[in-house]
Scaffold this active site. Structure first.
Site, short mmCIF file in Angstrom:
data_model
loop_
_atom_site.label_atom_id
_atom_site.label_comp_id
_atom_site.label_asym_id
_atom_site.label_seq_id
_atom_site.Cartn_x
_atom_site.Cartn_y
_atom_site.Cartn_z
N MET A 152 11.65 3.29 6.97
CA MET A 152 11.80 2.21 7.83
C MET A 152 11.01 0.91 7.35
O MET A 152 11.41 -0.48 7.79
CB MET A 152 11.21 2.42 9.19
N GLY A 153 10.16 0.92 6.51
CA GLY A 153 9.39 -0.21 5.93
C GLY A 153 8.35 -0.12 5.08
O GLY A 153 8.30 0.88 4.21
N ILE A 163 1.09 -1.13 -0.15
CA ILE A 163 0.12 -0.01 0.01
C ILE A 163 0.92 1.16 0.03
O ILE A 163 0.54 2.28 -0.69
CB ILE A 163 -0.99 -0.03 1.15
N LYS A 172 2.55 -3.77 8.44
CA LYS A 172 3.86 -2.94 8.49
C LYS A 172 4.94 -3.83 8.68
O LYS A 172 5.38 -4.46 9.70
CB LYS A 172 3.83 -1.67 9.16
N ASP A 201 6.86 13.45 13.78
CA ASP A 201 7.04 13.60 12.28
C ASP A 201 5.60 13.66 11.83
O ASP A 201 5.26 12.98 11.03
CB ASP A 201 7.59 11.96 12.04
N GLY A 208 8.23 3.64 3.44
CA GLY A 208 8.91 4.71 3.94
C GLY A 208 10.27 4.17 4.44
O GLY A 208 10.89 3.35 3.68
N VAL A 247 4.11 -0.84 4.16
CA VAL A 247 2.77 -1.24 4.60
C VAL A 247 1.98 -2.47 3.59
O VAL A 247 2.02 -1.66 2.42
CB VAL A 247 1.98 -0.06 4.87
#
Length: 483
Positions: free
Chosen positions: A22-23, A17, A40, A135, A20, A25
């Site tokens: 870090m990972g 979907i 995630k 953030d 980012g 989704v």
């Protein structure tokens, strides 16, 4: 991870979907409960990120309410010789505010205020639990199918008064929305989130963040030292005032809490709120545009009073001792520094502050008064003494006139702050200001080394323009890099 992967024998990944730093989704299927979920998955190879990822799971699980995403599960899965961490959440059918703005460019004031109000409510509730998001940006605000705002991605959140997961010198966040105190590595509170939300509100109303330059360093400089461009005249004044207060540089002058900001947004949307006063801070009664001029007038008035008292002291009591009326021991320099601090102006000499120019203007008059006083006490005020005194004044050197006009700014990175200041002032620049740096650099620069300069080297600037020296400080050195 690939489509069809089964995590923990239960969650089958369907399609990505979003992604980012870090990972990623994924839309997935919980085969045990027969429902769609969002999973995630943390990217492998991120040092220390597993612990940060686990904190996100616990943080989100602790937040309850209609403006959050519900957390279902957290776990890890072996994938060959590596461990993959994952977080299972409620699947929100909708679109991020970032994609909404990309599609519609900007929103009308009523809709923008409603979105910001709901986000502010969610952030305020998190702040009451000691959780700072750190953030806040359009990509982390989801608009669900019911047109309700969901605040997501608490992956770099900070739990106040608890251990940090990141080095205190590391600047996390997204540059167009980051608060000045984050950049200065100062204490971060919920007010930092409200600044970021103010930047989001500004983008909703204009189609771009407050400082949209492509150069990150230019954006950082603007967050620290510049005011955002005025909102368009089509934005109702109550709405503009809400956004303006959110973007104050001083956290104490922003909204007191997320809930207060949310209420202000709702009132502004109905036109029921006037330009709100800032939170108690000095000086609150002076409009923003008038504040710098008022400070200068206050400083100049204080200087004039100090100098007048000094001249009177010469005539009534006795001459100064030392190098001159403004030299060491006179007491005027410390008095002026106190006055400058009260007025909010820099106290360092040679920075182009009102105090420096006033000293250069008034010193010859003070010296003339001193010479007259000395002539009267030693020579009884005879004509010959007066002529001799007058001749001595004509021979005194007049201060050099400050340079004016524009020139190319030389490069001073790598020098210490003091070397850079002396060099620039020697070239005629009259407003050199130090500011502690906020960069992670390897190898570590020397103590007081100038890491960045604003404006950048080679820029065409006026001699009176402010030149900011962003320096690196090694705390163990124990010595200041500023003046």
């Amino acid at each position: 991870m690939d489509s069809g992967t089964l995590l923990s024998g239960r969650y089958r990944l369907d399609r990505p979907i979003d992604s980012g730093a870090m990972g990623a989704v994924w839309r997935a299927r919980d085969e045990r409960l027969d429902r769609d979920v969002a999973v995630k998955v943390l990217l492998p190879g991120l040092d220390g990120a597993g612990e940060r990822f686990e904190r996100e799971a616990k943080t989100l699980a602790s937040l309850k309410g209609p403006n959050y995403v519900e957390v279902y599960d957290f776990g890890e899965e072996l994938d060959g010789d590596r461990t993959v961490h994952y977080l299972v959440m409620e699947l929100v059918e909708g679109v991020s505010l970032a994609r909404l703005l990309a599609r519609e460019e900007r929103l009308d004031a009523d809709r923008a205020m409603r979105i910001v109000a709901e986000a502010a409510d969610a952030l305020g509730a998190a702040h009451r639990r000691g959780i700072v998001h750190r953030d806040v940006k359009p990509a982390n605000l989801l608009i669900d199918a019911d047109d309700r705002v969901r605040v997501v991605d608490f992956g770099i959140s900070l739990l106040v008064d608890r251990s940090r997961l990141t080095d205190s010198k590391e600047v996390l966040g997204t540059v167009p929305y980051v608060s000045p105190e984050r950049l200065r590595n100062q204490d971060v509170t919920g007010s930092s989130d409200l600044y970021s939300l103010g930047a989001v509100a500004y983008e909703c109303l204009t189609g771009a963040p407050p400082f949209p330059a492509q150069d990150p360093m230019a954006v950082i400089h603007s967050h620290l030292y510049e005011e955002p461009p005025p909102l368009p005249e089509t934005v109702p004044p109550p709405v503009a005032s809400v956004v303006s207060r959110s973007l104050r540089k001083d956290p104490a002058e922003r909204w007191e809490s997320g809930e207060v900001l949310a209420e202000a947004c709702r009132l502004a949307a109905t036109g029921e709120i006037a330009v709100p006063p800032p939170a108690p801070a000095a000086p609150a009664a002076v409009p923003d545009g008038e504040r710098p001029r008022s400070r200068k007038r206050l400083a100049l008035l204080t200087i004039a009073t100090v100098l007048a008292a000094a001249v009177l002291g010469v005539v009534v009591w006795s001459p100064w001792t030392g190098d001159g009326p403004l030299g060491p021991g006179a007491g005027e320099e410390s008095s002026l520094a106190d006055a400058d601090e009260a007025a909010g102006e820099p106290t360092a000499t040679g920075t182009g502050s009102p105090s420096a120019s006033a000293f250069e203007t008034e010193s010859p008059a003070a010296e003339e008064s001193e010479s007259a006083a000395e002539g009267g006490s030693e020579g009884g005020g005879s004509e010959g003494d007066a002529e001799e005194t007058h001749g001595g004044e004509e021979e005194q050197e007049q201060p050099d006139e400050p340079k004016s006009g524009t020139t190319e700014l030389p490069r001073v990175t790598g020098m210490t702050t003091f070397e850079a200041r002396d060099y620039l002032e020697g070239e005629g620049f009259s407003n050199v200001v130090p500011d502690v740096g906020y960069y992670m650099i390897s190898p570590e620069p020397a103590h007081c080394a100038v890491v960045q300069q604003f404006p950048s080297a080679g820029s065409t600037v006026d001699y009176a323009d402010q030149v900011t020296l962003s320096y690196h400080s090694r705390n163990a050195e124990g010595t200041t890099c500023e003046w």
